[in-house]
Enzyme design. Sequence first.
Site, PDB file in Angstrom:
ATOM      1  N   TYR A 142       0.863  -1.183   0.000  1.00 55.96           N
ATOM      2  CA  TYR A 142       0.000   0.000   0.000  1.00 55.96           C
ATOM      3  C   TYR A 142       0.891   1.221   0.000  1.00 55.96           C
ATOM      4  O   TYR A 142       1.846   1.305   0.782  1.00 55.96           O
ATOM      5  CB  TYR A 142      -0.890   0.000   1.242  1.00 55.96           C
ATOM      6  N   ASP A 237       9.434   2.855  -0.656  1.00 54.82           N
ATOM      7  CA  ASP A 237       8.401   3.545   0.123  1.00 54.82           C
ATOM      8  C   ASP A 237       8.685   3.249   1.591  1.00 54.82           C
ATOM      9  O   ASP A 237       8.309   2.191   2.098  1.00 54.82           O
ATOM     10  CB  ASP A 237       7.009   3.065  -0.299  1.00 54.82           C
ATOM     11  N   LYS A 265       4.879   9.726   8.567  1.00 57.77           N
ATOM     12  CA  LYS A 265       4.801   9.191   9.921  1.00 57.77           C
ATOM     13  C   LYS A 265       5.901   9.713  10.856  1.00 57.77           C
ATOM     14  O   LYS A 265       5.833  10.823  11.349  1.00 57.77           O
ATOM     15  CB  LYS A 265       4.765   7.650   9.848  1.00 57.77           C
TER      16      LYS A 265
END
Length: 424
Positions: A142, A237, A265
């Site tokens: 994802y 990623d 994050k």
Amino acid sequence: MGKSEQLFERAKKVIPGGVNSPVRAFGSVGMTPRFISRAKGSRIFDVDGNEYIDFIGSWGPMILGHGHPLVLDAVTKAAQEGLSYGAATEREVIMAELICEIVPSIEMVRMVNSGTEAVMSAIRAARGFTGKDKIIKFAGCYHGHSDALLVAAGSGLMTQGIPGSAGVPEGCTKDTLTAVYNDLDSVKQLFEANPNEVAAIIVEPVAANMGVVLPEDGFLQGLRRICDENEALLIFDEVITGFRLALDGAQGYYNVKPDLTTFGKIIGGGMPVGAYGGRKEIMEQVAPLGPVYQAGTLSGNPVAMAAGIAQLTVLKNFPQFYKDLNAKSDRFFEEMHNILNSKGIPHCLNHVGSLGSIFFTTEKVRDYASAQTSHTRKFRMYFKHMIEKGIYIAPSQFEAMFISAAHTEADLATTLEAAGDLIV
Ligand code: KE4
């Protein structure tokens, strides 16, 4: 009716599904979501006064635990100087210098406001730099919710059992090719079928959105080699793994150098921050320097930068940090595995550093297909059991557990004790 139930009823009238991100709705575990009122250290508290040991940590950002004093002080000080200017600031320079200093593959970096934005922009930079259109991603990974990446995606889509999304025209995904995680042949076949058309491979160097799936020996190194052989870029990623597995992320932990990296994050310390960066010759394609356009009203926001700088500075200044966190986490996951084994519960527990997840399956989970063999009914029972014991884990089989520096040995012992009573 408790306050969480009351708030959920109100929320559902004015917010789709009552939440601002699908996984928070507790849909796959069939429970009312907990509405959280505050958090401190390893603990979160819901509006009904219940206290939990938190293994979500805002889905990764809270590696120091909630409310670290140095982060809070930095945010408070920055806020008193103004919340946003829409102009260049010193804090953005400090943040960019920090990231370039800590992550050797990054020579230049651009701040954005989320992981989705970071990935969307990195893909555009890769296409602009190479002049090629196709992108290879992996089933189960994802990369946020930009149109081109909502193909065979993990996280909330996998939780809901929807591989794609409505509202995404075929034109947006026709250039997105899907390979099998840990299967280099599936990648080679895509390059052979699309000669000289692939701009980049994007990969979660440790997949954490189909549950945690580790790269098998040689996988990441193989992707690097295939990209070099085909003049394509390798994009890591690292929205989850960045500053999580090691100070220099998965690329440092596995010693594989990508051309571009995306972050989110942890670099925001809990505030909305994303970033993408990499080789200077690629990043110099980005406006206003080059022809690849990307912009953002709140990119590099001074308060968000203050939070991120404070968090990264703590991580950078304590060399023992990752050694201690990863050792503590290894002990916890290994003990969890022993407990489930002693209870005769078939499972696959994948973990690396302070990231891990339990699949209720007899198979070794190494890709999207094997992750899907997990018994989600058993996961639901596990989730319900743990939350009733005051242990707050992700309300989805296809997410990760995050351990922070704030989790004490007592927290972990309590969690293991709760697992000891599990019946699935
Ligand atoms: P955001 O746009 O949510 O900041 O980042 C998107 C993203 C990109 N890349 C990776 C590897 C990610 O894990 C994410 C987002 N992670 C999910 C948790 N699996 C966010 C939680 C949510 O969607 O509410």
